[in-house]
Motif scaffolding. Structure first.
Motif, PDB file in Angstrom:
ATOM      1  N   GLU A  19     -96.351 -28.572 -13.572  1.00 50.09           N
ATOM      2  CA  GLU A  19     -96.778 -29.951 -13.324  1.00 50.09           C
ATOM      3  C   GLU A  19     -98.269 -30.001 -12.989  1.00 50.09           C
ATOM      4  N   ALA A  91     -91.139 -30.651   1.702  1.00 42.16           N
ATOM      5  CA  ALA A  91     -91.756 -31.238   0.514  1.00 42.16           C
ATOM      6  C   ALA A  91     -92.741 -32.344   0.829  1.00 42.16           C
ATOM      7  N   GLY A  92     -92.671 -32.933   2.002  1.00 37.35           N
ATOM      8  CA  GLY A  92     -93.535 -34.058   2.334  1.00 37.35           C
ATOM      9  C   GLY A  92     -95.001 -33.739   2.169  1.00 37.35           C
ATOM     10  N   ASP A  95     -96.024 -33.671  -1.435  1.00 38.70           N
ATOM     11  CA  ASP A  95     -96.231 -35.010  -1.985  1.00 38.70           C
ATOM     12  C   ASP A  95     -97.609 -35.540  -1.598  1.00 38.70           C
ATOM     13  N   ASP A  96     -98.017 -35.283  -0.362  1.00 38.16           N
ATOM     14  CA  ASP A  96     -99.357 -35.684   0.080  1.00 38.16           C
ATOM     15  C   ASP A  96    -100.428 -34.993  -0.756  1.00 38.16           C
ATOM     16  N   ARG A  98    -100.110 -33.955  -3.808  1.00 40.97           N
ATOM     17  CA  ARG A  98    -100.095 -34.582  -5.139  1.00 40.97           C
ATOM     18  C   ARG A  98    -101.019 -35.796  -5.165  1.00 40.97           C
ATOM     19  N   VAL A  99    -100.894 -36.636  -4.146  1.00 38.08           N
ATOM     20  CA  VAL A  99    -101.717 -37.844  -4.063  1.00 38.08           C
ATOM     21  C   VAL A  99    -103.189 -37.471  -3.927  1.00 38.08           C
TER      22      VAL A  99
END
Length: 109
Positions: A19, A91-92, A95-96, A98-99
């Motif tokens: 990804e 995972a949190g 995700d941060d 990723r942003v």
């Protein structure tokens, strides 16, 4: 822990790495493709990207990729210390990241 759980974690790590490789290569791949998500591959990419004229704008992306790489490694780690009480990888924070990577990539245009 059975073999299927280990395989699933490994597959999740590979999917995660793909990804991020795809995301970075959509932006920089023509000039300096990122070949892998190891620390060495990311460091080599940073050098090539700078030499290709991408300048210092790759530094933030580099730092985020290093952190993402570490998180991906933890996902595949079989140690109980890297998982929450329900056995899921944290995972949190990913995700941060990723942003943050998306924002850094848009600033690097």
């Amino acid at each position: 822990m059975d073999g299927n759980t280990r395989r699933t974690r490994f597959e999740n790590r590979v999917e995660l790495e793909r990804e991020f490789l795809t995301h970075v290569n959509q932006r920089f791949g023509r000039l300096a493709p990122l070949a892998g998500m190891t620390g060495d591959a990311i460091d080599a990419w940073q050098v090539r990207a700078r030499e290709a004229g991408c300048g210092n704008e790759v530094d933030l992306v580099h730092d985020l990729l290093i952190e993402i790489s570490k998180r991906a490694e933890l996902i595949a780690d079989h140690s109980r210390d890297v998982f929450d009480k329900e056995g899921r990888a944290m995972a949190g924070a990913l995700d941060d990241l990723r942003v943050m990577l998306s924002k850094a990539m848009s600033m690097a245009r």
